[in-house]
Design a protein around this motif. Structure first.
Motif, short mmCIF file in Angstrom:
data_model
loop_
_atom_site.label_atom_id
_atom_site.label_comp_id
_atom_site.label_asym_id
_atom_site.label_seq_id
_atom_site.Cartn_x
_atom_site.Cartn_y
_atom_site.Cartn_z
N TRP A 116 90.77 -2.62 18.82
CA TRP A 116 90.12 -3.93 18.78
C TRP A 116 90.70 -4.91 19.81
O TRP A 116 90.12 -5.98 20.04
N HIS A 172 88.86 -6.91 22.65
CA HIS A 172 87.91 -7.96 22.31
C HIS A 172 88.55 -9.35 22.25
O HIS A 172 87.84 -10.34 22.02
N GLU A 225 77.38 -4.37 9.36
CA GLU A 225 77.60 -2.95 9.11
C GLU A 225 79.10 -2.63 9.08
O GLU A 225 79.55 -1.78 8.30
N PHE A 226 79.88 -3.32 9.89
CA PHE A 226 81.33 -3.12 9.87
C PHE A 226 81.90 -3.55 8.52
O PHE A 226 82.71 -2.82 7.92
N LEU A 249 84.66 1.52 15.94
CA LEU A 249 84.78 0.66 17.12
C LEU A 249 83.46 -0.02 17.45
O LEU A 249 83.41 -1.23 17.67
N SER A 250 82.38 0.77 17.49
CA SER A 250 81.08 0.19 17.83
C SER A 250 80.62 -0.79 16.76
O SER A 250 80.00 -1.81 17.07
N LEU A 251 80.92 -0.49 15.50
CA LEU A 251 80.52 -1.39 14.42
C LEU A 251 81.28 -2.71 14.50
O LEU A 251 80.71 -3.78 14.27
N THR A 256 80.34 -9.56 17.95
CA THR A 256 79.27 -10.20 18.73
C THR A 256 78.42 -11.09 17.86
O THR A 256 78.08 -12.23 18.24
N ASP A 312 82.52 -4.00 17.24
CA ASP A 312 82.00 -4.68 18.41
C ASP A 312 80.74 -5.47 18.05
O ASP A 312 80.57 -6.63 18.44
N SER A 313 79.85 -4.83 17.30
CA SER A 313 78.62 -5.51 16.87
C SER A 313 78.93 -6.65 15.91
O SER A 313 78.32 -7.73 15.99
N HIS A 314 79.88 -6.43 15.00
CA HIS A 314 80.29 -7.47 14.05
C HIS A 314 80.81 -8.69 14.79
O HIS A 314 80.42 -9.83 14.50
#
Length: 440
Positions: free
Chosen positions: A98, A101, A158-159, A2-4, A10, A6-8
């Motif tokens: 997801w 988002h 990273e995702f 989930l955090s990966l 963004t 989110d970063s992807h």
């Protein structure tokens, strides 16, 4: 993940909004695509989503006629096509990690969104399908915008790296099953079925048509058949097969043999050389240079094995020999697509650097950057249609033709790993996955 993700997302929004500002667009609209029926038929090929759509929405790769819209502020807008249809299962409102988002809308009429286009401002549309009667404010597949997107897509978040890593894990299970099928003396078709069973992926979900070649078929680079009949004996097997995870792919090749020490030794030597090339794949390294290094290593392998009988100092002559046995490129970008876009593109403006004349089939000419995922796949083949012309040149005297004739029934060798270029070297997704499943 989930955090990966989110970063992807963004990072994707930041990149895209910068590009929209640069080319003076109000929004980006990405169409997932659709299929069309075969000629004189009411049946269409399997749906394959637009890779640009997949990068925004990797969780809905089987949703035709859907859209993602990105504007200069706010969440991306996801429009999911969900028609009234009793012939097929239709999409329902998603409820996954997801969803927070996106602003999500389900629609049943495929023309509804198209009718809204005139009010969307200056819109960049990315679509692999022709769409009729688009208004003048819509620019379809603008070349400068696509060039900027394609250049950036070569480095993976990273995702995305995590998805490719997982696809390698799944594919390794298939390769393990294929090797078992070879040891059991199964047919190409039966080995393919074992691969599907081990990966739990239907053929339509695979990133490409599995290559499973026994014996001489291993010398056909993109061998497209799967014989149901058993060969007289099982000398060798080349399996070039992958898997997918959330829209991202693995592309792995392994070669197995039995019954001939000379061919087995060639596999071992090519495997060693391939790992040396992987170790040389670092930030700032030219992929063309890696390809040329592999040809130099291949010459030494052929000389050591006795296939080539004479040490040659002339580079052109050495290359003319090794290209006969290794006619394709060392590798390519990997991601949503097996041959991911942008391998020849050297800047965001779309400048192309084609492969050197001596290596026309090389798919990647860029300098390696941190976050790039590439394949490293040297080969060594005994291909009659390439060997025959060599016999008509002056170089024929440097080849041990009796050994070549002996090795022809084993076909050829390809060893392919998927690696991610890191700041301190390369992470080898494939070897890590094989280690976890007791394969090399």
């Amino acid at each position: 993940m989930l955090s990966l993700f989110d970063s992807h997302l963004t990072n994707m929004l930041q990149r895209t909004r910068r590009i929209l500002e640069q080319f003076e667009f109000d929004s980006l609209l990405v169409y997932s695509g659709h299929t069309e029926n075969h000629f004189l038929d009411d049946y269409a090929p399997a749906f394959k989503a637009n890779p640009h759509f997949v990068q925004w929405m990797p969780f809905l790769t089987d949703h035709p006629k859907s859209w993602v819209r990105i504007t200069k502020e706010g969440k991306p807008k996801l429009f999911i096509y969900s028609p009234d249809d009793f012939w097929h299962v239709t999409p329902s409102q998603p409820d996954a990690f997801w969803c927070e988002h996106y602003d999500i809308t389900l629609f049943a009429d495929a023309n509804v969104l198209l009718n809204q286009l005139p009010s969307m401002g200056r819109t960049a549309l990315i679509s692999g399908n022709h769409l009729d009667a688009l208004p003048s404010n819509v620019s379809v597949n603008a070349a400068d915008l696509l060039a900027a997107i394609h250049h950036d897509r070569a480095t993976k978040s990273e995702f995305e790296q995590g998805c490719i890593r997982e696809a390698n894990r799944i594919a390794a299970l298939g390769h393990q099953a294929a090797q078992l099928g070879f040891s059991q003396g199964l047919s190409e078709f039966e080995i393919h079925q074992m691969y599907l069973g081990a990966t739990q992926q239907l053929e339509m979900a695979l990133p490409y048509n599995n290559i499973i070649g026994l014996n001489e078929h291993a010398a056909v680079l993109h061998y497209q058949h799967k014989e149901t009949a058993l060969p007289g004996n099982h000398r060798s097997m080349l399996v070039d097969a992958g898997a997918t995870h959330w829209g991202y792919v693995a592309d792995i090749t392994r070669t197995t043999s039995q019954g001939d020490q000379a061919f087995a030794a060639l596999i071992e030597e090519l495997d060693r050389a391939q790992l040396e090339i992987v170790a040389s794949a670092k930030v700032g390294t030219s992929f063309v240079a890696l390809h040329e290094q592999m040809h130099a290593k291949l010459f030494d392998i052929l000389l050591l094995s006795g296939v080539i009988t004479t040490e040659l100092q002339n580079e052109a002559e050495r290359l003319a020999l090794t290209r006969t046995f290794f006619p394709h490129g060392l590798g390519h970008l990997l991601g949503i697509q097996v041959h991911d876009i942008g391998g020849w593109q050297h800047d965001a403006r779309g400048a192309i650097v084609e492969p050197p004349e001596a290596h026309p089939f090389l798919r990647l000419t860029r300098t390696l950057e941190e976050g790039m995922v590439v394949t490293i796949e040297p080969g060594l083949y005994f291909i009659p249609s390439l060997l025959a012309p060599l016999k008509d040149t002056a170089l024929h005297q440097h080849v041990n033709w009796s050994l070549v004739e002996h090795l022809l029934p084993w076909g050829g060798i390809r060893i392919e790993d998927n690696i991610c270029v890191k700041a301190n070297g390369a992470e080898n997704y494939t070897r890590d996955a094989f280690a976890a499943s007791a394969l090399r």
